[in-house]
Each structure stands twice: as structure tokens, then as C-alpha cells.
Design an enzyme around this catalytic site. Structure first.
Site, PDB file in Angstrom:
ATOM      1  N   ASP A 153      42.917  51.600  43.920  1.00  0.00           N
ATOM      2  CA  ASP A 153      43.516  50.858  42.810  1.00  0.00           C
ATOM      3  C   ASP A 153      44.876  50.288  43.228  1.00  0.00           C
ATOM      4  OD1 ASP A 153      44.168  49.840  40.371  1.00  0.00           O
ATOM      5  OD2 ASP A 153      44.084  51.734  39.273  1.00  0.00           O
ATOM      6  N   ASP A 154      44.964  48.990  43.279  1.00  0.00           N
ATOM      7  CA  ASP A 154      46.220  48.303  43.643  1.00  0.00           C
ATOM      8  C   ASP A 154      46.600  48.481  45.113  1.00  0.00           C
ATOM      9  OD1 ASP A 154      46.217  47.872  40.923  1.00  0.00           O
ATOM     10  OD2 ASP A 154      48.219  48.678  40.543  1.00  0.00           O
ATOM     11  N   CYS A 211      43.410  45.178  36.930  1.00  0.00           N
ATOM     12  CA  CYS A 211      42.349  46.195  37.024  1.00  0.00           C
ATOM     13  C   CYS A 211      41.082  45.896  36.229  1.00  0.00           C
ATOM     14  CB  CYS A 211      42.900  47.540  36.568  1.00  0.00           C
ATOM     15  SG  CYS A 211      44.370  48.064  37.457  1.00  0.00           S
ATOM     16  N   ARG A 227      37.338  45.088  37.809  1.00  0.00           N
ATOM     17  CA  ARG A 227      36.308  46.133  37.829  1.00  0.00           C
ATOM     18  C   ARG A 227      35.045  45.672  37.102  1.00  0.00           C
ATOM     19  NH1 ARG A 227      38.776  51.286  38.678  1.00  0.00           N
ATOM     20  NH2 ARG A 227      40.652  50.775  39.824  1.00  0.00           N
ATOM     21  N   LYS A 271      38.835  56.563  38.132  1.00  0.00           N
ATOM     22  CA  LYS A 271      39.288  55.690  37.039  1.00  0.00           C
ATOM     23  C   LYS A 271      38.167  54.770  36.557  1.00  0.00           C
ATOM     24  CE  LYS A 271      42.349  51.702  36.531  1.00  0.00           C
ATOM     25  NZ  LYS A 271      43.642  51.129  36.903  1.00  0.00           N
ATOM     26  N   HIS A 296      38.414  52.475  33.071  1.00  0.00           N
ATOM     27  CA  HIS A 296      39.181  51.330  32.553  1.00  0.00           C
ATOM     28  C   HIS A 296      38.333  50.136  32.115  1.00  0.00           C
ATOM     29  CE1 HIS A 296      43.439  49.346  32.756  1.00  0.00           C
ATOM     30  NE2 HIS A 296      42.999  49.598  31.534  1.00  0.00           N
ATOM     31  N   SER A 351      43.983  53.573  33.100  1.00  0.00           N
ATOM     32  CA  SER A 351      44.962  53.693  34.190  1.00  0.00           C
ATOM     33  C   SER A 351      45.818  54.942  34.053  1.00  0.00           C
ATOM     34  CB  SER A 351      45.886  52.468  34.203  1.00  0.00           C
ATOM     35  OG  SER A 351      45.198  51.374  34.732  1.00  0.00           O
ATOM     36  N   HIS A 372      47.772  53.115  42.315  1.00  0.00           N
ATOM     37  CA  HIS A 372      48.382  52.556  41.103  1.00  0.00           C
ATOM     38  C   HIS A 372      49.536  53.487  40.694  1.00  0.00           C
ATOM     39  CE1 HIS A 372      48.745  51.303  36.918  1.00  0.00           C
ATOM     40  NE2 HIS A 372      47.826  50.359  37.085  1.00  0.00           N
ATOM     41  N   ASP A 413      40.826  47.035  43.988  1.00  0.00           N
ATOM     42  CA  ASP A 413      40.530  46.220  42.801  1.00  0.00           C
ATOM     43  C   ASP A 413      41.456  45.024  42.626  1.00  0.00           C
ATOM     44  OD1 ASP A 413      42.796  47.638  41.989  1.00  0.00           O
ATOM     45  OD2 ASP A 413      42.068  47.936  39.946  1.00  0.00           O
ATOM     46  N   ASN A 414      42.588  45.043  43.295  1.00  0.00           N
ATOM     47  CA  ASN A 414      43.513  43.887  43.270  1.00  0.00           C
ATOM     48  C   ASN A 414      44.642  44.153  44.260  1.00  0.00           C
ATOM     49  OD1 ASN A 414      44.063  45.365  40.242  1.00  0.00           O
ATOM     50  ND2 ASN A 414      45.786  45.303  41.641  1.00  0.00           N
ATOM     51  N   LYS A 443      49.688  41.652  42.836  1.00  0.00           N
ATOM     52  CA  LYS A 443      48.924  41.929  41.616  1.00  0.00           C
ATOM     53  C   LYS A 443      49.452  41.067  40.461  1.00  0.00           C
ATOM     54  CE  LYS A 443      47.988  45.650  38.324  1.00  0.00           C
ATOM     55  NZ  LYS A 443      47.927  47.091  38.118  1.00  0.00           N
TER      56      LYS A 443
HETATM   57 MG    MG Z   1      44.296  47.737  40.002  1.00  0.00          MG
END
Ligand code: MG
Length: 491
Positions: free
Chosen positions: A56-57, A96, A100, A153, A155, A179, A251, A303-304, A324
Site C-alpha cells: 500500500d503506497d 487506494c 483496488r 487491507k 478498503h 486504511s 501506508h 496500489d499507488n 500518490k
Molecule cells: Mg494506497
């Protein structure tokens, strides 16, 4: 029975073909599957297990194999060494939830409804949930006999049980529904984010649809997700399985377990990435121990891009501009590694691809049914994965919420709008009356606007964007309101 005869006949007719490459076998298999072969006729041993690891991130430049000078990721590097490392791999959104949703459904967020509404113009609809008519990768795989788990996660909605993983194709769920920085217990400043405490976030840990811990002890998030995944592998090794291992790190707020805290030269962010790397190593070791390494596809991506508003608590997009929350390359281009020892032809792949392509690719590799009753936005990457053939993807559409900000075709990318960071949790948008044009081959960092030099290219990309938008039917919250938005459970 008729199908069994057809299969037997095929083998007699094409014995030589069946001894050739796995790609030919898969193509033949898909042809056969296309003749209404039902899912239960595919032999379980022909279907690979799939482990989809989503950080994540995590930025493009955060693994050592992607050029980070101080973070050490020997296990991720090993995956890349033995599999394929992609350098032109995108997410469908730079935050996010929509990212996703696109990954799991193979559809742009504007189609599946998981992008902004009018009240929150640029962010995601995470206060609602994935519409039940959407088909997830897990749902498609369950139809062909897979046992499925979502670990980490989610979300994609939590206010009603119908939005949770167990209602969206996953047999098992262990993780946090949103998150790790949500449900704050106090007003957060930049300083508090950078000195995180568990008590600042009343995040629940869930198993199935039950809360089993609150607040979630995030120091051990990566460790416990990994242990859960290892257990799932061991318990489900006799049938094909799909694990969506969706890390809640890196994240913010950043937390690492005791074994990793204070170890990385890159500081806490490095500790967190190195623990995710440890997790990758544990998964591969377990696959080897259980004799599953020849029959398991492992995909590693993010995811980003990195969240840069928190200084050194955010990662690196490598040489890409932006982060992001923007449609610059740094927000949308992510690391992507495919590993499947007996099948993926190893190397560095410079072809274009996106998380949108995972759905059709997984269908192709497993015999799962590819939805034909809706617009899908992905391409099947099988030929590139198995034979390093060219990817069919030659274009990419960069959305911010419901708005198309940029479009790429070949190496050229045209920005109609861009989004910039103005400080801690502050952003502003720039609309470009003359769109900005970059050649990502020569200028991957998007530094030199060449729109004036190539008016024909600007025209071509504008036309492509217009055609795309003409064919988009946005998910309409007004026409199709999502019932049950207000849940009974207080999350
Ligand atoms: Mg993310």
C-alpha cells in the site's frame, strides 16, 4: 461426458502440440474452454495457485531491484531475478480505493462506481462499497474451484457486511476493513503522523465479518498477515488457492515489528519495506517446502505511488515525477513482478501493462470465465508472461476521480489536467488550456513539455481521449443507489 470425449479426442489429434510450450497448451486450453467446457472439467492440477501481494503506497523506487540505494529487499529482488520485472506497469488510480476496485474487477473505477462522487470530487467512495453486481477475481476463481483468501487491507466498503471480502468472493478474510490511518481518535497533525501511536487510530482487525481486535496492534500487522497467509497455504495446498495478500503498509502511520524496527539505513520507512520483503521470502520458502513452487504464480505490486506529504515517512517514485494523488507517473507507475518458476519467462519487461490486466490474465491462466456482459478494461498478459511477446496494451487512461486527467499511447502522454501537492493534506489542480505532452521514452521524468513541437501528436491523443470518453458509461449513484449504505455495525 461429451466434454471428456472431446478432450480425449483433442489429445489424440494434437499430441505434438500438447508437448510444446505451456503457452500453446494454454491457448489450446482456452479454445477448448471457450466451447462451454464447464469449470469442474478442468483438472485441479492444471490450475496454478495465485498469490497476489499488494503493498500500500509503495513507490516505484522503493525496492533495491528498482534502484533504491539504501533499502534492502533481497527476497523481492530474487523474485525479479527468477521471474519478470516490469518497468511500465500502472495502477488505474493513484489512491487506494479506486485502484483496488480496478485491480479486483478489471474495470476502470468510473465504471465500477468506486471513484469519487460529487461531494468528494477527487477521492474515492470508500464510505460506500463495491457494487454487488461487480465480479471480483476471487468470485471468478471460486467458480473454477479455487479456495480464496483476502488477508490484510480491504478498503472497498465496510458499512454493511455485503461490502466485505466474504461477500465478494473470498472464503476467508483476516485484516482491516479500511486504511490503517482511519477512524482517528484525535485531530492529526503532521507531527503526530510522524510519531505514530496505536491509540491514535481505532482501526478494527477482523476475521470473517467479526471484529477480533481493536485498536489493531499495527506493529505486528505485516508479521501476522504473513503468518496467516502461510497457514492458509499449508491448509489449502491440496486444491488450487488464491491469496490476496494486501499489506496495510507502507501506508502511514508506519509501524514495524521489533525484529525490523531501527534496522534499515532508510529509517522507519525502510524498516517497513524490509519487513514486507521478509514476508515475500517467507511465502516463497513455504511454497518450496510444500512442493508448490512449480505451480504457483506470485504477483508483487503496489496500489499507488508514494505518499510524499509526510517527508521521509513517504516512499520514492524513483525518477518519476509526482506521487500518490496525482496522475503524474510517480502516482500511477508502480513496481510489478511476476514469478512462476515453471512458466514465467524471466527478464525485464518494458511493455505497458496495468493492474486492470490481472483479471483477464488470471482468467486465461486458470480457465476462469471472463465476463462478457460488461465492458472490461484489461488485456490478457499471458503471452508476455510465458513467451515475452509484446503486450497488447498500448494505451492508458489516467483518471482522477471521475475526470480524465491524462492519456498515454505508445511513449507519448498528454496531460489535460495535473494535480500538485500544496502542503500537508493540501492539493490543487491545474487545468492546461494547452495540454502538456511528454515523450516517456526519452523523458520518463516528464520534465520537458513538447506539445508545441508535436501538434499532430497532441491532436491524435486528444482524439483518443474523446473517443474513450464517448464510450464511457459512468456508474451513476443517482440511477443505481446502493442500498444498505448505513450498516448496523459501528465500524
Ligand atoms: Mg494506497
Amino acid at each position: 461426458m461429451a466434454i471428456a470425449h472431446f478432450m480425449a479426442g483433442s489429445k489424440l489429434l494434437f499430441p505434438q502440440i500438447l508437448r510444446t510450450s505451456l503457452l500453446v497448451k494454454l491457448i489450446l486450453w482456452n479454445l477448448i474452454a471457450g466451447t462451454n467446457l464447464s469449470a469442474q472439467n478442468i483438472r485441479p492440477d492444471q490450475k496454478p495457485n495465485i498469490i497476489l501481494i499488494l503493498a500500500d503506497d509503495m513507490g516505484y523506487g522503493d525496492a533495491s531491484v528498482y534502484g533504491h540505494p539504501t533499502i534492502q529487499t533481497p527476497n523481492i529482488d530474487q523474485l525479479a531475478e527468477e521471474g519478470q520485472r516490469w518497468t511500465n506497469f500502472y495502477v488505474a488510480a493513484s489512491v487506494c480505493t479506486p485502484s483496488r476496485a480496478a485491480l479486483l474487477t478489471g474495470r476502470l473505477p468510473i465504471r465500477n462506481g468506486m471513484c469519487s462522487d460529487k461531494r468528494r470530487v477527487f477521492w474515492s467512495s470508500s464510505k460506500r462499497g463495491l457494487p454487488s453486481e461487480e465480479i471480483t477475481i476471487a468470485e471468478a476463481l471460486k467458480e473454477v474451484g479455487y479456495t480464496t483468501a483476502c488477508i490484510g487491507k480491504w478498503h472497498l466498503g465496510h458499512k454493511n457486511p455485503k461490502y466485505l471480502p466474504i461477500s465478494n468472493g473470498f472464503d476467508y478474510y483476516y485484516g482491516i476493513p479500511y486504511s490503517n490511518d482511519m477512524n482517528k481518535t484525535q485531530k492529526m497533525t503532521k507531527e503526530l503522523y510522524q510519531n505514530p501511536k496505536i491509540s491514535y487510530y481505532n482501526v478494527p482487525l477482523m476475521e470473517g465479518d467479526k471484529i477480533i481486535e481493536r485498536p489493531f496492534e499495527q506493529h505486528t500487522a505485516t508479521k501476522r498477515y504473513t503468518q496467516t497467509a502461510l497457514k492458509f497455504i499449508k491448509e489449502n495446498k491440496s486444491s488450487p488457492f488464491f491469496i490476496f495478500l494486501s499489506h496495510s503498509m507502507p501506508h502511514v502511520p508506519l509501524f514495524a515489528s521489533e525484529s525490523f524496527r531501527g534496522k534499515s539505513e532508510r529509517g522507519l520507512y525502510g524498516d517497513v519495506i524490509e519487513e514486507i520483503d521478509w514476508s515475500v521470502g517467507e511465502l516463497i520458502r513455504t511454497l518450496q517446502e510444500e512442493g508448490l513452487e512449480e505451480n504457483t504464480l506470485v504477483i508483487f505490486t503496489s496500489d499507488n505511488g508514494p505518499w510524499k506529504m509526510l517527508d521521509e515517512h513517504g516512499g520514492s517514485a524513483g525518477q518519476f515525477r509526482g506521487s500518490k494523488g496525482s496522475t503524474w507517473e510517480g502516482g500511477m507507475r508502480v513496481p510489478a513482478i511476476f514469478w512462476w518458476k515453471s512458466a514465467v519467462k524471466h527478464g525485464v519487461i518494458r511493455e505497458m501493462a496495468a493492474t486492470l490486466d490481472l483479471f483477464p490474465t488470471i482468467c486465461s491462466l486458470t480457465g476462469a470465465k471472463f465476463p462478457k456482459d460488461r465492458v472490461m478494461d484489461g488485456y490478457d498478459l499471458t503471452a508476455t508472461l510465458l513467451e515475452q511477446e509484446e503486450s497488447d496494451r498500448d494505451e492508458m487512461f489516467f483518471y482522477m476521480g471521475r475526470q480524465l486527467f491524462a492519456v498515454r499511447k505508445g511513449n507519448f502522454k498528454l496531460h489535460f489536467k495535473t494535480r500538485e501537492i500544496a502542503g500537508f493534506r493540501k492539493y490543487y489542480n491545474m487545468e492546461h488550456s494547452t495540454p502538456l505532452l511528454f515523450n516517456l521514452g526519452e523523458d520518463p521524468s516528464e520534465q520537458y513539455d513538447i506539445a508545441a513541437k508535436y501538434p499532430e501528436k497532441v491532436k491524435e491523443l486528444k482524439k483518443l481521449a474523446e473517443e474513450h470518453l464517448r464510450n464511457i458509461e459512468p456508474y451513476d449513484d443517482q440511477i443505481a443507489p446502493r442500498d444498505g449504505d448505513v450498516g448496523t455495525e459501528k465500524f
